[in-house]
Every structure is written in structure tokens, then in C-alpha cells.
Design a protein around this motif. Structure first.
Motif, mmCIF file in Angstrom:
data_model
loop_
_atom_site.group_PDB
_atom_site.id
_atom_site.type_symbol
_atom_site.label_atom_id
_atom_site.label_comp_id
_atom_site.label_asym_id
_atom_site.label_seq_id
_atom_site.Cartn_x
_atom_site.Cartn_y
_atom_site.Cartn_z
ATOM 1 N N LEU A 1 39.612 21.230 -6.330
ATOM 2 C CA LEU A 1 39.806 19.834 -6.737
ATOM 3 C C LEU A 1 39.045 18.885 -5.824
ATOM 4 N N LEU A 2 39.091 19.139 -4.527
ATOM 5 C CA LEU A 2 38.469 18.247 -3.562
ATOM 6 C C LEU A 2 36.958 18.463 -3.445
ATOM 7 N N GLY A 3 36.504 19.663 -3.754
ATOM 8 C CA GLY A 3 35.106 19.979 -3.503
ATOM 9 C C GLY A 3 34.229 20.102 -4.722
ATOM 10 N N THR A 4 34.815 20.065 -5.940
ATOM 11 C CA THR A 4 34.008 20.206 -7.149
ATOM 12 C C THR A 4 34.489 19.220 -8.203
ATOM 13 N N ASP A 5 33.738 19.106 -9.284
ATOM 14 C CA ASP A 5 34.189 18.300 -10.411
ATOM 15 C C ASP A 5 34.569 19.193 -11.589
ATOM 16 N N ALA A 6 34.987 20.428 -11.284
ATOM 17 C CA ALA A 6 35.437 21.343 -12.334
ATOM 18 C C ALA A 6 36.658 20.778 -13.041
ATOM 19 N N SER B 1 35.817 6.483 -13.817
ATOM 20 C CA SER B 1 35.634 5.672 -15.006
ATOM 21 C C SER B 1 36.634 6.130 -16.042
ATOM 22 N N ASP B 2 36.617 5.533 -17.219
ATOM 23 C CA ASP B 2 37.562 5.927 -18.265
ATOM 24 C C ASP B 2 37.374 7.379 -18.665
ATOM 25 N N SER B 3 36.187 7.903 -18.505
ATOM 26 C CA SER B 3 35.927 9.269 -18.956
ATOM 27 C C SER B 3 36.080 10.300 -17.861
ATOM 28 N N GLY B 4 36.379 9.888 -16.645
ATOM 29 C CA GLY B 4 36.599 10.863 -15.579
ATOM 30 C C GLY B 4 35.829 10.505 -14.339
ATOM 31 N N LEU B 5 35.330 11.511 -13.624
ATOM 32 C CA LEU B 5 34.597 11.288 -12.388
ATOM 33 C C LEU B 5 33.258 10.627 -12.671
ATOM 34 N N ALA B 6 32.963 9.587 -11.885
ATOM 35 C CA ALA B 6 31.687 8.914 -12.063
ATOM 36 C C ALA B 6 30.611 9.504 -11.175
ATOM 37 N N MET B 7 31.005 10.218 -10.127
ATOM 38 C CA MET B 7 30.028 10.827 -9.224
ATOM 39 C C MET B 7 30.693 11.998 -8.527
ATOM 40 N N PRO B 8 29.906 12.947 -8.016
ATOM 41 C CA PRO B 8 30.511 14.091 -7.331
ATOM 42 C C PRO B 8 31.137 13.680 -6.016
ATOM 43 N N ASP B 9 32.090 14.503 -5.540
ATOM 44 C CA ASP B 9 32.782 14.246 -4.280
ATOM 45 C C ASP B 9 31.868 14.462 -3.089
ATOM 46 N N HIS B 10 32.135 13.691 -2.025
ATOM 47 C CA HIS B 10 31.474 13.914 -0.739
ATOM 48 C C HIS B 10 32.539 13.871 0.334
ATOM 49 N N PHE B 11 32.336 14.626 1.382
ATOM 50 C CA PHE B 11 33.310 14.687 2.466
ATOM 51 C C PHE B 11 32.636 14.339 3.780
ATOM 52 N N SER B 12 33.475 13.893 4.710
ATOM 53 C CA SER B 12 32.988 13.706 6.065
ATOM 54 C C SER B 12 32.829 15.066 6.713
ATOM 55 N N GLY B 13 32.334 15.080 7.949
ATOM 56 C CA GLY B 13 32.070 16.350 8.622
ATOM 57 C C GLY B 13 33.285 17.241 8.707
ATOM 58 N N LYS B 14 34.462 16.674 8.951
ATOM 59 C CA LYS B 14 35.674 17.478 9.074
ATOM 60 C C LYS B 14 36.195 17.917 7.725
ATOM 61 N N GLY B 15 35.940 17.095 6.686
ATOM 62 C CA GLY B 15 36.420 17.462 5.355
ATOM 63 C C GLY B 15 37.865 17.069 5.151
ATOM 64 N N GLU B 16 38.221 16.741 3.908
ATOM 65 C CA GLU B 16 39.592 16.471 3.495
ATOM 66 C C GLU B 16 40.240 15.407 4.373
ATOM 67 N N TYR B 17 39.451 14.398 4.785
ATOM 68 C CA TYR B 17 39.984 13.410 5.711
ATOM 69 C C TYR B 17 41.114 12.608 5.093
ATOM 70 N N SER B 18 41.137 12.480 3.774
ATOM 71 C CA SER B 18 42.127 11.609 3.157
ATOM 72 C C SER B 18 43.541 12.141 3.283
ATOM 73 N N ASP C 1 46.294 13.141 -9.366
ATOM 74 C CA ASP C 1 46.544 12.186 -8.282
ATOM 75 C C ASP C 1 45.856 12.628 -7.002
ATOM 76 N N CYS C 2 45.908 13.935 -6.722
ATOM 77 C CA CYS C 2 45.254 14.461 -5.516
ATOM 78 C C CYS C 2 43.759 14.178 -5.550
ATOM 79 N N ARG C 3 43.157 14.420 -6.695
ATOM 80 C CA ARG C 3 41.708 14.213 -6.809
ATOM 81 C C ARG C 3 41.358 12.736 -6.719
ATOM 82 N N LYS C 4 42.188 11.879 -7.301
ATOM 83 C CA LYS C 4 41.904 10.444 -7.253
ATOM 84 C C LYS C 4 41.991 9.906 -5.829
ATOM 85 N N ILE C 5 43.101 10.254 -5.154
ATOM 86 C CA ILE C 5 43.293 9.745 -3.794
ATOM 87 C C ILE C 5 42.197 10.263 -2.874
#
Length: 652
Positions: A248-253, A307-324, A284-288
Motif C-alpha cells: 500500500l505504501l510503496g506501490t499503486d497496486a 483525485s476523484d479517480s484515485g492516486l494522482a501520482m506514485p508514492d515517494h518516501f523519505s530516506g527512512k521510509g514510512e515517516y508518516s 485510509d492508510c494509503r491516503k494518510i
């Protein structure tokens, strides 16, 4: 020491004697001795022994694997393997130390017929075993000195090594002969964990793993929970949801793609399990976690890439990852603020007017907008006020798109198929197929997309959420199946259908009662028992067939059971084996709820106990085993089925 002897069994004196004879008659040479320090996270993995070897583990807990057999070492362990054995050592703490002693036994010449005969019976050079020595200091010190002298320059040092080697082997056999050693047993829990880690994407059952590692399912479950604090099934679920979270955090599957790749049957199963584990839906996890904190000149900006249709762009992470979820306090604060904004936006939508279509032709995605779309032609004449457990609601007179979290069978019996129903119930419902009804988990987004014009709930918390989406009612109907049919018939404009069903049902019920009266003694009693994991439960008048047996078919419970449930709100009680003679009727309805495969052992112990075998119902073959989900549901369709089934069994 027979080569195929299980490592758990101590060798007997005859086996030891033959092994010693082989050592005495064989030509053996020490090949090498090494000292290894194994740090945590840097294991020796799948090292193939180039010759026969002794391995001594010390200096910290470790996991040692010989081929497919995994051993757990707390302090000291002594192991042996033949040439070609696959050796793996993993530090279970910060580090552990090992000595590896290599040796080679020459093939006996043709004229040594007795040695060849002995090797056909026992071959100590190929044996796989492990034990915790009674005198570990001797072995560690002996190996330490051998290691120091082995690297010396003089031939005498090598000669010392050979002499010390035979003393080392002699001490091993003396300890085995005295029987004062602790034979190391394979670490089944570690093996199961490793199997789950490698196969969580597939169908994994406790019974299959128990058979694979030659233990009973009950024993494996108890052992695993004692060592890991969770059951094997809980460990499997945790592995799957953590893998799903990573995707969920690393792909738009899509959720369906992630569910299939992580071992879930479908996206609904994933959503329900994910929410139970992380207290939020995958959406909710993916949105946050998709909130962007990026440096714009002198400050931070927040970008919500949906956007209304879903993800507008692929996810990016900081160096540590999953910072949120695990970042610094500052990032946590900003994520929390963004999450709160999302929730406020959703809440505001529930009272906002319908939005105009978007530029792309799609509609706004707020719950209120979707609810409005579901019934655009509703007028005051097409609605009515309906009083229910949550108060009064204005609902459609003739609803067309009903979502319900219970009362599925009632609606079907009235000729109404709901468009949405909980997946975990829908998948277990045994009486009708699910075609035309979509299963959902606990995601409000799914229900919004179904565009319901009426939502029926039996849970207070769900009702509050559903009310934000569409006209909703809260029903808590506990007065029997006839009352439920009349209330639901009034709600969905099927009162005539409800009365027809009631008339047919009352005729069926009267015929069943008459059949029981004709075939069963008047003093017959019935007890409903269920194996619920490790417990034996007795059921009263409400569920698991109790309403059908006692209230509808008017069979009697044993006196003790009547005392337990009369005038009380309890649905069931756990009972001991010793209580069974008092509560067992002349007929016993027996079922089992066993999602973790832990009830099987309880059932086996119950049926093998003398108490059970002495019961009148058991002796006279009046124990009726019934599938759990044949008794679980209490709707009209299920009730009719239970009347037929239970009447057939009791009246036999």
C-alpha cells in the motif's frame, strides 16, 4: 547410532557399541578446525559441509539447522553432520561463537569385511544429531586448545590435534552412554515461522503444517503461542497484513491485486483484517501516508495526491521510509493535522448539497452526493417515517438498493435482494448463493459506491456511520423470526409477502411438532453443546439452534440447563467435562467453531473421555453432529432449514 534414527531418541547401548567399533576400525584424519563468531543479522546460511563435522555452539543463544532440521540452543550445543550436510547458524541474541571441527574417514579396504558389514548397519560419520553436553566446558576448552595448536608450525601440533580429537569423540560417546545429556529437539516453532515467512502468499493451514513437522495441530498451536505469544494463525495474519501495508505504501497496486499477492481471498477479506490489525482501512492508510512534506523555499508544503479517480501520482518516501507512521514528532503532528482535515472534509460532505459533475464527467465523491444520486426522483410522497431503535427516520416507501449488516435471510425470504452485505457473513451463508449481492468489509467508501437508498443496521456504531451516507434504520429484533418478518415487511413494503411466509411457516412448524410428538418420548430432553476452540459451551434459548429447539419445536432442556438460562440474558456458558452428566440430555446437538484448528484436540479429548462415553446419549447413538454454520444463522431461511434438520435427527 543408526543413521536414520530420529534426533529426539537416545541411542541404546547396542547402537553405541557398534558405532564405537566403527571408530576403532576406521582410519580417520582431522582436516581442519575453525572458530567462528556469528553476529546478529549475519548468519551462516546453507553452508555445505565439505567433510564430516562436529560443530560446538557457545557464547550466546543460537538457531542451528542441519538440512531441514532446526535446533534452538540456549547456551551450549554440540552437533554432528556428514559430508554434504547443509549447515545454517543464526545468532538468536547479539552474537554467538562456534568451533567447527572437520574430519575425514577413509573408505575401508575390501579385506576389512567386518568394518564394511558394520558400516552397512551404522555409519557414525554420516549421522545427524545435536545435544546439550553435560560437561560443556570440557568440549569448549578442548576445541579451543586444539584450535590454538592446530595453527602452530610444528608437526607435533597436528599430532596433538589428532590425539585430542579421539579424546573429544570418546567423551561424546561416554556422555551418550551415561545418558546424562539433553538431546536437542528440533525447534518446531522456528521451522513453522520460517515456513509461514516463505509461504504466507499461499493457503496455509495449521493442520498441514502440523503434518509437515510431525506434531499434532493442538500441540503445535500451544507450543507456538507459548514461545511467540500468538497463535500460528495470528502470526500468519500479521505477516500478511504487514506485507499488504508495504505494498500500500510503496506501490499503486489495487486492493484486489494486493490482496491476492498477500494471501487474502479477496479485497474484502483484506480490508476487514487490515482494519482489525491497524485500526484503519487500507484506503485510509494509503491516503494518510501519501501526504507529501516537501521543502518549498523557506517552509513545508502539503500535497494530497488524490483525485476523484484515485492516486494522482506514485508514492515517494523519505530516506527512512514510512515517516508518516513512525517519523519524528514534527512529521507526526503534520500527518495528524492532515488526517484530521480529511475527516472534517468527509464529515462536512454528509450535510453538504450535491456537487455538480466534475470536468471529466464524474460526480463528486462525498457520501451525501452519492446518496442523493441513488434516489434523485424521491419526493415527499415516495417516503415515509419509520420508527426504530435509533429513533425515527424518513425512508423510501419502496427501497430499491438496500445495504444491510444483518437480516440478509429475512430480506431474501421477502423477495428482496440487498445490494450489499458483510463479506464475512456472505461467504459463510450456506442456503442461497450470493449472486446480485456485493460483499463489503468495513469501508464506508465501498458502501458509498453502492449508492444505497436504505441502510439497515443492527449495530449502534455502524448505524451512526451509515446515517451519514443514506437513510438508515437501527433494528434490534429479538422477539423471534415471525416478529422480524413483520417488521422487515413493513420497512421494505413487503407486508403481504411477510404474512404469506408466516402462514406457510406456522404450518411447517406444526407438522414438525406433531412428528416429534409421535416419535419422541414426552420426557425426552435436548442439550446443545459446542466446541469453541478449547472450551465446551452449552447454549440456551437464543442462538445456535436454541430458539428452534426450545421455543419453536418446544423440546425440553435438562433441568440443570433450564436453571442455568431461565430468567437470564446469557446466551451460553463454558462447562467442564465433569459437569456434562448433569447437563446432558437424552439427545445432544454437537457442533464446533474451530477457525484456528484448536478445537479438534478438545473434541478428541472429549470423545475419548470416560465421562463422555458414559453419557446416555452417547451410549444410545443420540449425539447429532451438525456444522457450525448450519446453526449460526437465525433468519427465516435458516430457521426453516434447522426445523427440518433437527426434527429429522431427533425423530429418527
Amino acid at each position: 547410532m543408526m543413521e536414520k534414527r530420529p534426533a529426539e531418541r537416545m541411542p541404546d547401548r547396542e547402537e553405541l557399541g557398534k558405532a564405537v567399533q566403527v571408530w576403532l576400525q576406521s582410519s580417520v584424519a582431522v582436516a581442519d578446525i575453525r572458530q567462528w563468531t556469528i553476529e546478529a543479522g549475519e548468519p551462516i546460511d546453507e553452508y555445505r559441509m565439505p567433510s564430516s563435522m562436529f560443530v560446538c555452539s557457545y557464547g550466546g543463544p543460537a538457531e542451528v539447522r542441519l538440512n531441514e532440521t532446526l535446533y534452538s540452543v540456549e547456551r551450549f550445543g554440540l552437533f554432528h553432520g556428514g559430508k554434504g550436510t547443509r549447515l545454517s547458524i543464526r545468532a538468536a541474541g547479539p552474537r554467538c561463537d562456534c568451533y567447527a571441527l572437520y574430519y575425514k574417514a577413509e573408505e575401508p579396504p575390501f579385506y576389512k569385511t567386518e568394518l564394511r558389514r558394520l558400516l552397512g548397519v551404522v555409519n557414525p560419520f554420516r549421522e545427524l544429531y545435536g545435544f546439550a553436553p553435560r560437561n560443556p566446558i570440557f568440549f569448549v576448552e578442548q576445541l579451543r586448545e586444539m584450535h590454538e595448536r592446530w595453527n602452530g608450525p610444528a608437526p607435533l601440533q597436528r599430532f596433538f590435534g589428532k590425539a585430542a580429537f579421539y579424546r573429544f569423540v570418546c567423551e561424546i560417546y561416554e556422555e551418550l552412554e551415561r545418558g546424562n545429556v539433553q538431546i536437542l529437539r528440533p525447534d518446531v516453532v522456528a521451522l513453522v515461522k520460517r515456513h509461514i515467512d516463505g509461504h504466507y502468499r499461499e493457503a496455509v493451514s495449521l493442520q498441514a503444517m502440523a503434518e509437515m513437522f510431525h506434531v499434532s495441530a493442538g500441540h503445535l498451536s500451544r507450543l507456538f503461542k507459548k514461545q511467540e505469544g500468538v497463535s500460528p494463525q495470528e502470526y500468519l495474519i500479521r505477516k500478511r497484513v504487514e506485507a499488504a501495508r508495504t505494498h500500500l505504501l510503496g506501490t499503486d497496486a489495487t486492493l484486489r491485486e494486493i490482496a491476492w499477492s498477500c494471501g487474502f481471498s479477496d479485497e474484502f477479506h483484506l480490508i476487514k483484517t487490515f482494519k482489525s490489525h491497524f485500526k484503519m482501512t487500507p484506503g485510509d492508510c494509503r491516503k494518510i501516508s501519501s501526504i507529501r512534506l516537501h521543502d518549498t523555499a523557506m517552509g513545508y508544503g502539503v500535497n494530497l495526491p488524490y483525485s476523484d479517480s484515485g492516486l494522482a501520482m506514485p508514492d515517494h518516501f523519505s530516506g527512512k521510509g514510512e515517516y508518516s507512521m513512525f517519523g519524528t514528532n514534527r512529521s507526526k503532528t503534520m500527518v495528524a493535522a492532515a488526517a484530521l482535515s480529511l475527516m472534517l472534509m468527509l464529515s462536512a460532505c454528509s450535510s453538504a448539497p450535491a456537487a455538480s459533475p466534475s470536468a471529466s464527467g464524474g460526480s463528486a465523491s462525498s457520501p451525501a452526493a452519492s446518496a442523493a444520486e441513488s434516489a434523485p426522483s424521491q419526493t415527499a410522497a415516495a417516503t415515509k417515517e419509520f420508527e426504530h431503535a435509533g429513533g425515527k427516520s424518513v425512508v423510501p416507501v419502496d427501497p430499491q438498493r438496500i445495504v444491510a449488516d444483518w437480516y440478509y435471510g429475512e430480506l431474501l425470504a421477502l423477495g428482496v435482494r440487498p445490494v450489499g452485505y458483510p463479506q464475512y457473513l456472505l461467504s459463510e451463508y450456506p442456503y442461497r448463493d450470493a449472486e446480485g449481492t456485493e460483499g463489503f468489509a468495513e469501508s464506508m467508501e465501498q458502501i458509498v459506491e453502492m449508492k444505497p437508498d436504505l441502510i439497515i443496521s443492527t449495530w449502534d456504531d455502524s448505524y451512526k456511520e451509515f446515517s451519514k451516507i443514506a437513510p438508515s434504520v437501527l433494528l434490534k429484533l429479538n422477539n423471534g423470526v415471525i416478529d422480524k418478518m413483520r417488521v422487515l415487511g413493513q420497512l421494505v413494503n413487503r407486508e403481504e409477502e411477510a404474512e404469506k411466509w408466516i402462514a406457510s411457516f406456522e404450518e411447517k412448524l406444526e407438522n414438525a411438532r406433531q412428528r416429534l410428538a409421535d416419535n419422541v418420548p414426552a420426557d425426552a430432553t435436548v442439550t446443545i453443546l459446542s466446541i469453541f476452540q478449547k472450551d465446551v459451551k452449552v447454549y440456551g434459548y437464543r442462538n445456535m439452534g436454541g430458539d428452534v429447539v426450545y421455543n419453536l419445536l418446544q423440546m425440553k432442556p435438562p433441568e440443570k440447563v433450564r436453571e442455568m438460562f431461565d430468567g437470564k440474558d446469557e446466551w451460553n456458558y463454558s462447562v467442564s467435562f465433569e459437569e456434562l452428566p448433569e447437563i446432558a440430555g437424552t439427545h445432544i446437538i454437537l457442533t464446533a467453531y474451530d477457525p484456528e484448528d484448536t478445537g479438534r484436540e478438545t473434541l478428541e479429548r472429549l470423545e475419548q473421555s470416560q465421562i463422555w462415553q458414559n453419557l446416555d446419549a452417547v451410549k444410545h447413538n443420540r449425539v447429532h453432529k451438525i456444522s457450525y454454520y448450519d446453526l449460526f444463522f437465525d433468519d427465516p431461511i435458516a430457521t426453516e432449514h434447522q426445523i427440518d434438520m433437527l426434527t429429522d435427527k431427533i425423530a429418527e
